[in-house]
Each structure stands twice: as C-alpha cells, then as structure tokens.
Scaffold this active site. Structure first.
Site, PDB file in Angstrom:
ATOM      1  N   HIS A 192       0.840  -1.204   0.000  1.00 43.65           N
ATOM      2  CA  HIS A 192       0.000   0.000   0.000  1.00 43.65           C
ATOM      3  C   HIS A 192       0.878   1.259   0.000  1.00 43.65           C
ATOM      4  CE1 HIS A 192      -3.167  -2.622   2.204  1.00 43.65           C
ATOM      5  NE2 HIS A 192      -3.618  -2.424   0.991  1.00 43.65           N
ATOM      6  N   ARG A 237      -2.201  -6.187  -8.293  1.00 43.31           N
ATOM      7  CA  ARG A 237      -1.103  -7.111  -8.017  1.00 43.31           C
ATOM      8  C   ARG A 237      -1.002  -8.205  -9.069  1.00 43.31           C
ATOM      9  NH1 ARG A 237      -3.196  -7.767  -2.077  1.00 43.31           N
ATOM     10  NH2 ARG A 237      -5.017  -7.349  -3.340  1.00 43.31           N
ATOM     11  N   SER A 297      -3.027  -7.672   3.028  1.00 38.65           N
ATOM     12  CA  SER A 297      -3.313  -7.472   4.454  1.00 38.65           C
ATOM     13  C   SER A 297      -3.728  -8.799   5.082  1.00 38.65           C
ATOM     14  CB  SER A 297      -4.434  -6.455   4.641  1.00 38.65           C
ATOM     15  OG  SER A 297      -4.059  -5.222   4.115  1.00 38.65           O
TER      16      SER A 297
HETATM   17  P1  ADP Z   1      -9.753  -3.628  -0.448  1.00 36.19           P
HETATM   18  O1  ADP Z   1      -9.845  -2.146  -0.723  1.00 36.19           O
HETATM   19  O2  ADP Z   1     -10.116  -4.460  -1.643  1.00 36.19           O
HETATM   20  O3  ADP Z   1     -10.387  -4.072   0.834  1.00 36.19           O
HETATM   21  P2  ADP Z   1      -6.999  -3.342   0.416  1.00 36.19           P
HETATM   22  O4  ADP Z   1      -7.288  -2.344   1.452  1.00 36.19           O
HETATM   23  O5  ADP Z   1      -6.151  -4.497   0.853  1.00 36.19           O
HETATM   24  O6  ADP Z   1      -8.219  -3.978  -0.293  1.00 36.19           O
HETATM   25  O7  ADP Z   1      -6.263  -2.643  -0.797  1.00 36.19           O
HETATM   26  C1  ADP Z   1      -6.566  -1.370  -1.298  1.00 36.19           C
HETATM   27  C2  ADP Z   1      -5.920  -1.236  -2.667  1.00 36.19           C
HETATM   28  O8  ADP Z   1      -4.524  -1.493  -2.583  1.00 36.19           O
HETATM   29  C3  ADP Z   1      -6.451  -2.207  -3.711  1.00 36.19           C
HETATM   30  O9  ADP Z   1      -6.469  -1.545  -4.958  1.00 36.19           O
HETATM   31  C4  ADP Z   1      -5.422  -3.313  -3.726  1.00 36.19           C
HETATM   32  O10 ADP Z   1      -5.387  -3.978  -4.981  1.00 36.19           O
HETATM   33  C5  ADP Z   1      -4.155  -2.517  -3.504  1.00 36.19           C
HETATM   34  N1  ADP Z   1      -3.104  -3.334  -2.924  1.00 36.19           N
HETATM   35  C6  ADP Z   1      -3.175  -4.168  -1.862  1.00 36.19           C
HETATM   36  N2  ADP Z   1      -1.996  -4.787  -1.631  1.00 36.19           N
HETATM   37  C7  ADP Z   1      -1.137  -4.332  -2.589  1.00 36.19           C
HETATM   38  C8  ADP Z   1       0.226  -4.620  -2.925  1.00 36.19           C
HETATM   39  N3  ADP Z   1       0.938  -5.514  -2.243  1.00 36.19           N
HETATM   40  N4  ADP Z   1       0.770  -3.976  -3.994  1.00 36.19           N
HETATM   41  C9  ADP Z   1       0.015  -3.097  -4.690  1.00 36.19           C
HETATM   42  N5  ADP Z   1      -1.263  -2.810  -4.454  1.00 36.19           N
HETATM   43  C10 ADP Z   1      -1.853  -3.402  -3.413  1.00 36.19           C
END
Ligand code: ADP
Length: 161
Positions: free
Chosen positions: A17, A90, A129
């Site tokens: 993130h 990803r 996460s």
């Molecule tokens: P969500 O919003 O689907 O509950 P997250 O909070 O985990 O998921 O992720 C928010 C955004 O960050 C999403 O666009 C997700 O694809 C992206 N994201 C999560 N982990 C990574 C990572 N390791 N590298 C790049 N982008 C990520």
C-alpha cells in the site's frame, strides 16, 4: 488541481500500500488515502487505528492526507470534488474485481469518477493485508511486509486476543 483518492480497507496498511501511496503522491498534487468503514468486514483494526497508522506512515509526504468514509465511493468523491480513484493491481486475480468496480463507479457517477491503476512493484506482488494477519496470528515474521511500528501493533492485537 489534480487530486485523487486512494480508497481501501488498509487492515493493516502494508508496504505494498505504502509503495502505491508514494508513487501516486508523485503523480497528483493532492492524494487522499481514505479508509473504507466497511462494517461487513470483520476488521482487526478499528477505522481510527487504521487512519492513525496511515497518518504516521505518510507524515513525510506533504501532499498526502488521510481520511475515512462510508457508503459509496462516488458520493464521497463527489463531496470532495475529486474525479480520480487510485487502485493497485497485483495480479490477474485482482484484475477482474477491480475492472468491475471501476466500470461500476463510472456508470454510477455518469463518467465523473475514473480509476487509475498502478501495477504493484514486484517485491510486493505477493503481499496482502490478509496474509499479514494470517502470518502474525501464528507468530510468523511480518517484518518484510509492513513497517516496524505496524508489525508491533499487529503482534499486540494477537497477543491480546
Ligand atoms: P480492499 O480495498 O479491496 O479491501 P486493500 O485495502 O487491501 O483492499 O487494498 C486497497 C488497494 O490497494 C487495492 O487496490 C489493492 O489492490 C491494492 N493493494 C493491496 N496490496 C497491494 C500490494 N501488495 N501492492 C500493490 N497494491 C496493493
């Protein structure tokens, strides 16, 4: 003003993130990282805790602000007068869901809200996460996945369960 919102659960924020935040902060004048208050998801950290983690991690990025929202992203974006949502991609597995969400947001906003995708840096491609939580729950090493101060907070959560 070239502004964008990076919405997500961030439960907890990972280095993946943070990488997207740093890169998006270079592309836009103003970036709002916003924690979605999704009551349906059983989160490890409260929205306030997630906001506070993001604030600490982005304190050296002057054009980044941290906020939270509930409800539809298009309503929140309209209220903030922002027309771009940033999301990270990803793998192919993210693509179908993200494409559908982006298209739905365009439809619901009558084309007002567009989504910009940043592909993950390869070193964080495996990171999520949920895997951080799974590893920490079994006392595994999450030091490669989250900043040190976040790792400490995650371990504390599991120690108190
Ligand atoms: P969500 O919003 O689907 O509950 P997250 O909070 O985990 O998921 O992720 C928010 C955004 O960050 C999403 O666009 C997700 O694809 C992206 N994201 C999560 N982990 C990574 C990572 N390791 N590298 C790049 N982008 C990520």
């Amino acid at each position: 003003m070239n502004a964008a919102i990076y919405p997500g659960s961030f439960d907890p924020m990972t280095l993946g993130h943070l990488d997207i935040i740093r890169r998006a902060a270079k592309m836009f004048d103003e970036l709002t990282v916003s924690v979605l208050d999704n009551k349906a998801k059983n989160a490890l950290f409260s929205v306030e805790e997630r906001v506070s983690i993001l604030k600490e991690a982005t304190k050296n990025l002057p054009n980044v602000t941290v906020d939270s929202f509930n409800g539809l992203l298009i309503d929140y974006a309209r209220q903030k007068n922002v027309r771009i949502s940033v999301r990270g991609l990803r793998a192919i597995t993210d693509f179908e869901y993200e494409l559908q969400t982006a298209q739905t947001n365009r439809m619901l906003s009558c084309g007002e809200l567009d989504t910009v995708f940043l592909t993950t840096s390869l070193e964080y491609a495996y990171l999520s996460s949920s895997s951080v939580k799974e590893i920490a729950a079994f006392h595994g090493d999450i030091s490669q996945c989250v900043p040190d101060f976040v790792a400490k907070l995650v371990y504390e959560k599991y120690a108190n369960r």
